[in-house]
Design a protein around this motif. Structure first.
Motif, PDB file in Angstrom:
ATOM      1  N   LEU A  79     -23.871  39.898 -26.018  1.00 54.68           N
ATOM      2  CA  LEU A  79     -23.730  38.505 -27.014  1.00 54.68           C
ATOM      3  C   LEU A  79     -24.157  37.566 -25.930  1.00 54.68           C
ATOM      4  O   LEU A  79     -24.693  36.573 -26.697  1.00 54.68           O
ATOM      5  N   PHE A  80     -23.870  37.391 -24.435  1.00 56.46           N
ATOM      6  CA  PHE A  80     -24.434  36.308 -23.950  1.00 56.46           C
ATOM      7  C   PHE A  80     -26.004  36.175 -23.960  1.00 56.46           C
ATOM      8  O   PHE A  80     -26.305  35.085 -24.298  1.00 56.46           O
ATOM      9  N   GLY A  81     -26.486  37.247 -23.923  1.00 55.88           N
ATOM     10  CA  GLY A  81     -28.057  37.337 -23.947  1.00 55.88           C
ATOM     11  C   GLY A  81     -28.672  36.928 -25.489  1.00 55.88           C
ATOM     12  O   GLY A  81     -29.524  36.214 -25.413  1.00 55.88           O
ATOM     13  N   ILE A  82     -27.884  37.169 -26.430  1.00 54.27           N
ATOM     14  CA  ILE A  82     -28.420  37.112 -27.968  1.00 54.27           C
ATOM     15  C   ILE A  82     -28.166  35.500 -28.037  1.00 54.27           C
ATOM     16  O   ILE A  82     -29.365  35.047 -28.630  1.00 54.27           O
ATOM     17  N   ILE A  83     -26.935  35.051 -27.715  1.00 51.98           N
ATOM     18  CA  ILE A  83     -26.674  33.795 -28.181  1.00 51.98           C
ATOM     19  C   ILE A  83     -27.585  32.829 -27.485  1.00 51.98           C
ATOM     20  O   ILE A  83     -28.302  31.917 -27.963  1.00 51.98           O
ATOM     21  N   LEU A  84     -28.162  33.093 -26.041  1.00 45.84           N
ATOM     22  CA  LEU A  84     -28.621  32.231 -25.307  1.00 45.84           C
ATOM     23  C   LEU A  84     -30.458  32.504 -25.769  1.00 45.84           C
ATOM     24  O   LEU A  84     -30.936  31.322 -25.842  1.00 45.84           O
ATOM     25  N   GLY A  85     -30.688  33.534 -26.056  1.00 48.04           N
ATOM     26  CA  GLY A  85     -32.132  33.809 -26.134  1.00 48.04           C
ATOM     27  C   GLY A  85     -32.427  33.291 -27.558  1.00 48.04           C
ATOM     28  O   GLY A  85     -33.585  32.526 -27.522  1.00 48.04           O
ATOM     29  N   TYR A  86     -31.712  33.735 -28.558  1.00 48.59           N
ATOM     30  CA  TYR A  86     -32.024  33.112 -30.025  1.00 48.59           C
ATOM     31  C   TYR A  86     -31.733  31.427 -30.197  1.00 48.59           C
ATOM     32  O   TYR A  86     -32.365  30.950 -30.904  1.00 48.59           O
ATOM     33  N   GLY A  87     -31.004  31.095 -29.378  1.00 47.07           N
ATOM     34  CA  GLY A  87     -30.795  29.650 -29.323  1.00 47.07           C
ATOM     35  C   GLY A  87     -31.837  29.031 -28.994  1.00 47.07           C
ATOM     36  O   GLY A  87     -32.383  27.930 -29.512  1.00 47.07           O
ATOM     37  N   GLN A  88     -32.614  29.428 -27.851  1.00 54.78           N
ATOM     38  CA  GLN A  88     -33.674  28.929 -27.205  1.00 54.78           C
ATOM     39  C   GLN A  88     -34.973  28.988 -28.353  1.00 54.78           C
ATOM     40  O   GLN A  88     -35.616  28.301 -28.398  1.00 54.78           O
ATOM     41  N   VAL A  89     -34.899  30.089 -28.980  1.00 56.38           N
ATOM     42  CA  VAL A  89     -35.815  30.235 -30.310  1.00 56.38           C
ATOM     43  C   VAL A  89     -35.825  29.234 -30.997  1.00 56.38           C
ATOM     44  O   VAL A  89     -36.804  28.534 -31.619  1.00 56.38           O
ATOM     45  N   ILE A  90     -34.707  28.811 -31.653  1.00 54.26           N
ATOM     46  CA  ILE A  90     -34.281  27.726 -32.388  1.00 54.26           C
ATOM     47  C   ILE A  90     -34.783  26.357 -31.912  1.00 54.26           C
ATOM     48  O   ILE A  90     -35.733  25.471 -32.566  1.00 54.26           O
ATOM     49  N   MET A  91     -34.469  26.146 -30.512  1.00 52.91           N
ATOM     50  CA  MET A  91     -34.833  24.878 -29.898  1.00 52.91           C
ATOM     51  C   MET A  91     -36.181  24.857 -29.899  1.00 52.91           C
ATOM     52  O   MET A  91     -36.905  23.824 -30.202  1.00 52.91           O
ATOM     53  N   ASN A  92     -37.098  25.787 -29.416  1.00 54.17           N
ATOM     54  CA  ASN A  92     -38.296  25.852 -29.261  1.00 54.17           C
ATOM     55  C   ASN A  92     -38.900  25.786 -30.583  1.00 54.17           C
ATOM     56  O   ASN A  92     -40.331  25.038 -30.783  1.00 54.17           O
ATOM     57  N   GLY A  93     -38.616  26.266 -31.701  1.00 56.09           N
ATOM     58  CA  GLY A  93     -39.049  26.187 -32.931  1.00 56.09           C
ATOM     59  C   GLY A  93     -39.007  24.690 -33.610  1.00 56.09           C
ATOM     60  O   GLY A  93     -39.912  24.368 -34.129  1.00 56.09           O
ATOM     61  N   VAL A  94     -37.858  24.189 -33.402  1.00 55.57           N
ATOM     62  CA  VAL A  94     -37.923  22.909 -34.000  1.00 55.57           C
ATOM     63  C   VAL A  94     -38.519  21.778 -33.155  1.00 55.57           C
ATOM     64  O   VAL A  94     -39.209  21.056 -33.659  1.00 55.57           O
ATOM     65  N   LEU A  95     -38.607  22.178 -31.543  1.00 52.15           N
ATOM     66  CA  LEU A  95     -39.607  21.175 -30.941  1.00 52.15           C
ATOM     67  C   LEU A  95     -41.112  21.238 -31.418  1.00 52.15           C
ATOM     68  O   LEU A  95     -41.740  20.297 -31.449  1.00 52.15           O
ATOM     69  N   GLU A  96     -41.297  22.695 -31.686  1.00 52.57           N
ATOM     70  CA  GLU A  96     -42.930  22.863 -31.858  1.00 52.57           C
ATOM     71  C   GLU A  96     -43.186  22.118 -33.136  1.00 52.57           C
ATOM     72  O   GLU A  96     -44.249  21.409 -33.216  1.00 52.57           O
ATOM     73  N   GLU A  97     -42.241  22.290 -34.246  1.00 56.75           N
ATOM     74  CA  GLU A  97     -42.665  21.640 -35.529  1.00 56.75           C
ATOM     75  C   GLU A  97     -42.596  20.348 -35.430  1.00 56.75           C
ATOM     76  O   GLU A  97     -43.392  19.494 -35.996  1.00 56.75           O
ATOM     77  N   LYS A  98     -41.742  19.917 -34.494  1.00 55.79           N
ATOM     78  CA  LYS A  98     -41.645  18.165 -34.404  1.00 55.79           C
ATOM     79  C   LYS A  98     -42.882  17.637 -33.636  1.00 55.79           C
ATOM     80  O   LYS A  98     -43.324  16.868 -34.276  1.00 55.79           O
ATOM     81  N   THR A  99     -43.264  18.519 -32.726  1.00 55.67           N
ATOM     82  CA  THR A  99     -44.526  17.716 -32.003  1.00 55.67           C
ATOM     83  C   THR A  99     -45.792  17.911 -32.888  1.00 55.67           C
ATOM     84  O   THR A  99     -46.577  17.070 -32.402  1.00 55.67           O
TER      85      THR A  99
END
Length: 411
Positions: free
Chosen positions: A196-216
């Protein structure tokens, strides 16, 4: 809603088609199996050699008894432990012999061992708990035996008195008995929470990086021309979360097979798996993911570059790590007052409540209360995050201050 599901589907397919997703989905269960099977096999291999142990016996009665009791055999029929008498004056020479691997260890047993119950053991690898534990156990039996015999007690009675007691653990679940293993229960709880810990942390970062990439890359501006910010954020969270849930379900099926199989991989490891625990795992995964993914989406919207995003996600990581550490610390008292209070605290609930369920299933009112508080908190966080996302997603340049972010939430 159609646009929301279109975004969710796009994000889902974007994740599951990646080679990294496919490789990790296949390799992770194999690595998981390796963690369970490999240590046991390595220990068996390590045991298949004789160990010469020098003994300095100042007590005068230990050596013979210890030599007799350390009688475990190798598959070849030879003794595992070969004991050799030594003198205390030869301590330096014995240390050199350990360094040259001529002997495995040496013991110094004092004259007052009956009263002190302490002895010294010298060896190169102090993490060799198997050897240390076995010698401690047999030495304790030898001392107890001598102590009883010295008081004139019949030798047969002595042997009966010092026989080792082995526990067969029976877990009581809903009034029924289930044979299980202490280590198995602990390992299984650690496994599911780590997942649970790994999935939440891992896929949370995927969202963060995706938003940041599309924003930049200014792609976000084009997307916002056809869909509002809330649907964009929700679509990303649902789509990427569904990919994570797909991976979790595959791993969970493998874990059920691994832990429920009749393969006695290691004595005491096989746990009793409550099927309700798996259902609650999915529930807490979904709720926990929605809550923390919202935080990560907000970080992606606020940050101007990946360095800023990494700094801002540190507190979120702590919110996931801290309950994990607390849960391990309270493994022996899962229903204690601090554990109950902390497991109901919404930010800690997905991790701690799941760990409590794995140890001893808590009262249902506590489970339902924690779920209700978690749902309410998740709703408020998503609401606040959507307002931050709406403003921050189009913000470039200077990172906003905390007071500015609070103003966005109030809009």
């Amino acid at each position: 809603m159609k646009k929301l599901f279109t975004i969710a589907k796009k994000e889902y397919m974007r994740v599951v088609r990646r080679k990294g997703f496919i490789i990790s989905t296949i390799l992770s269960p194999l690595i998981m199996a390796g963690f369970v099977f490999l240590p046991n096999q390595l220990m068996k291999i390590a045991e298949e050699k004789q160990k010469v142990v020098a003994v300095v016996d100042d007590s005068g009665f230990i050596f013979e008894r210890l030599e007799k009791s350390l009688d475990r055999k190798l598959p070849t029929g030879e003794r595992v432990y070969i004991l050799k008498r030594a003198k205390k004056e030869d301590k330096e020479k014995l240390i050199e012999r350990i360094e040259r691997n001529e002997i495995h260890a040496f013991l110094i047993i004092g004259k007052d061992i009956l009263n002190t119950r302490f002895f010294e053991i010298y060896l190169k690898n102090v993490s060799d708990y198997k050897t240390i534990g076995e010698i401690e156990d047999k030495l304790s039996s030898a001392i107890s035996s001598f102590s009883l015999l010295s008081k004139g007690i019949n030798p047969d009675v002595v042997q009966d008195a010092i026989k080792k007691v082995n526990a067969v653990t029976i877990k009581v679940v809903k009034g029924k008995e289930k044979k299980t293993g202490i280590m198995g229960e602990f390992l299984f709880s650690i496994f599911i929470v780590s997942l649970l810990f790994g999935i939440i942390l891992g896929y949370g970062q995927v969202i963060m990086n995706g938003v940041l990439e599309e924003k930049t890359n200014r792609i976000i501006e084009i997307m916002l021309s056809s869909v509002n910010s809330f649907k964009l954020m929700a679509g990303k969270i649902i789509g990427i979360g569904s990919a994570g849930l797909t991976q979790v379900l595959i791993w969970a099926l493998f874990a059920i097979f691994l832990f429920s199989s009749n393969l006695n991989v290691m004595s005491g490891v096989k746990p009793s798996i409550d099927k309700n625990l798996l259902l609650f795992f999915v529930l807490f995964f979904v709720l926990g993911y929605l809550m923390y993914a919202s935080f990560f989406a907000a970080v992606g919207a606020i940050a101007g570059n990946i360095q800023e995003a990494q700094q801002m996600m540190t507190p979120i990581t702590y919110m996931i790590v801290i309950p994990y550490i607390i849960g391990i610390g309270f493994s022996s008292s899962p229903n204690s007052t601090p554990m109950v209070i902390l497991s109901i605290f919404p930010l800690f609930t997905p991790i701690l409540m799941l760990m409590r369920m794995a140890y001893v299933f808590p009262p249902l009112w506590q489970v339902y209360l924690s779920i209700a508080l978690l749902i309410g908190t998740t709703f408020l966080i998503i609401l606040a995050t959507s307002k931050i996302f709406r403003t921050g997603i189009l913000l470039y340049g200077k990172r906003p201050s905390f007071s500015e972010i609070l103003r966005w939430i109030k809009y």
